[in-house]
Design an enzyme around this catalytic site. Structure first.
Site, PDB file in Angstrom:
ATOM      1  N   SER A 111       0.786  -1.240   0.000  1.00 54.89           N
ATOM      2  CA  SER A 111       0.000   0.000   0.000  1.00 54.89           C
ATOM      3  C   SER A 111       0.815   1.286   0.000  1.00 54.89           C
ATOM      4  CB  SER A 111      -0.963   0.013   1.194  1.00 54.89           C
ATOM      5  OG  SER A 111      -2.066  -0.831   0.945  1.00 54.89           O
ATOM      6  N   LYS A 114       0.192   3.677  -2.787  1.00 55.88           N
ATOM      7  CA  LYS A 114      -0.833   4.726  -2.759  1.00 55.88           C
ATOM      8  C   LYS A 114      -0.212   6.117  -2.748  1.00 55.88           C
ATOM      9  CE  LYS A 114      -4.572   2.040  -0.588  1.00 55.88           C
ATOM     10  NZ  LYS A 114      -3.997   0.697  -0.472  1.00 55.88           N
ATOM     11  N   SER A 168      -5.896   3.324   4.422  1.00 58.90           N
ATOM     12  CA  SER A 168      -5.339   2.553   3.304  1.00 58.90           C
ATOM     13  C   SER A 168      -6.448   1.930   2.461  1.00 58.90           C
ATOM     14  CB  SER A 168      -4.381   1.458   3.809  1.00 58.90           C
ATOM     15  OG  SER A 168      -3.503   1.065   2.794  1.00 58.90           O
TER      16      SER A 168
END
Length: 404
Positions: A111, A114, A168
């Site tokens: 993640s 991102k 997230s």
């Protein structure tokens, strides 16, 4: 004739030895990184095969950063032992890299990818815009992290950013990629273009959220470039420090939510580390734990990135905090490379199958390695050549006189 040939061969060999360049020093073996050994769980999937290494890409930021091992300035204190397979500490403002372990080794992002979505789309999207969530936006791996967006729900772009960075949210990632790129695939394409603009040539996004996909890779160095771009955005600086936010009720969504709910920031660095500026956590069973964090102390803003960590004995953010402590203890101006500026590394458009073909070549803005000056050999060479020539003529003249 035999004597003359022998003499000529002797002269030629001597001249070649005197004029030949010195042999190149053997490449030093990489310095092992201080590592905490942890036995991986039996259920851990095998690491994916990374793309072939491209020397030009590994030299981005300076030749020392191409090492797969530990790279720190001369005289630096011992770096802390962590479980991460690679990491990097850099100055957000000057771009100076204070130290690294496998800075350009390929890793799976999870993640923290991102952040690339944020660097790409925050400048493109109006935070006040409101967007309706579609069924396709909610098509992501079951059981993975999500805000809890509802089909048919209407949310502001700013709330989506908070859901992306605090919780997230893979659902928020899908919406933001679609909104900024016209489709999720279009958003991913823009993310990869942004990575190339930043000089993050080892980064290839397949999903907007960082959920695993074939051919999806990054490096600790690339993450630092991406994080630096994020922390240059005032909106990101504000979002990443928010501790909690209320998601509004959605009475017309499917299913309806008449009350709304609250989400909290998963990055404990902002609560536990003095001067924390924020960052991003990441985890998949394939990538293991990944982390990006930043903090300010004594007028210096440092960023840490790490890939492939295990949460024992320290969690990812705690390993990041230990590396930040180490970085702040190093004197300003002592570095092993630098973070290149956006647009300074030229790279052609990658092929359609970057997972199986070498990545793009690059014209690299590199930090020159300091070298000890080579010893001045020219006077000795000239003197040696003169002696050999004089002796050769003397021997030849003597041989001629003897024949007469």
């Amino acid at each position: 004739m035999t004597g003359r040939r022998l003499l000529c061969a002797l002269i030629g060999t001597t001249l070649a030895a005197l004029l030949a360049p010195p042999p190149a020093a053997a490449a030093a073996a990489p310095v092992p990184c201080p590592t905490v050994r942890v036995t991986p769980k039996p259920s851990r999937p095998p690491k994916p095969t990374p793309p072939p290494a491209v020397p030009e890409q590994k030299a981005v930021g300076g030749p020392d950063l191409a090492s797969p091992g530990l790279v720190v300035p001369a005289g630096a204190s011992r770096a802390p032992a962590v479980t991460a397979s690679s990491w990097l500490v850099a100055d957000l403002d000057t771009g100076e890299v204070l130290g690294a372990c496998g800075a350009h080794e390929y890793g799976t992002p999870a993640s923290v990818q991102k952040l690339l979505l944020a660097a790409t789309m925050i400048p493109r999207l109006d935070p006040k815009q409101r967007v309706r969530v579609t069924r396709a936006d909610l098509n992501f791996e079951p059981g993975s992290s999500a805000v809890g967006l509802l089909q048919g729900g209407v949310y502001s772009v700013e709330l989506l950013w908070l859901g992306l960075l605090l919780q997230s949210g893979n659902d928020a990632a899908n919406v933001l990629a679609r909104l900024g790129g016209g489709s999720q695939a279009g958003g991913v394409r823009l993310m990869n273009e942004e990575a190339r603009r930043l000089g993050a040539l080892q980064t290839h996004a397949v999903t907007p959220s960082g959920l695993d996909g074939p051919g999806q890779f990054t490096s600790a160095y690339d993450l630092a470039l991406i994080a630096r771009a994020c922390f240059a955005l005032p909106a990101f600086q504000r979002y990443t420090l928010v501790e909690r936010v209320q998601v509004p009720r959605q009475p017309r969504a499917t299913p309806p939510d008449p009350r709304g709910f609250q989400i909290q920031n998963e990055n404990d660095l902002i609560r536990e580390y003095d001067g924390a500026l924020g960052g991003k956590t990441g985890f998949t069973s394939l990538a293991r734990h990944t982390y990006v964090g930043a903090a300010e102390r004594g007028g210096r803003r440092l960023v840490v990135t790490l890939l492939g960590a295990e949460p024992r004995p320290l969690r990812g953010w705690q390993q990041g905090a230990a590396l930040l402590d180490w970085g702040f203890a190093q004197p300003a101006g002592a570095g092993v490379g630098r973070l290149v500026s956006p647009g300074s590394v030229a790279a052609p458009t990658p092929t359609a199958t970057p997972s199986s073909e070498p990545g793009p070549t690059a014209h690299v803005e590199a930090v020159p390695r300091s070298h000890s000056p080579a010893p001045a050999r020219a006077p000795f060479v000239v003197a040696g050549v003169a002696v050999v020539i004089v002796l050769a003529f003397a021997l030849a003249l003597r041989a001629v006189r003897r024949r007469r």
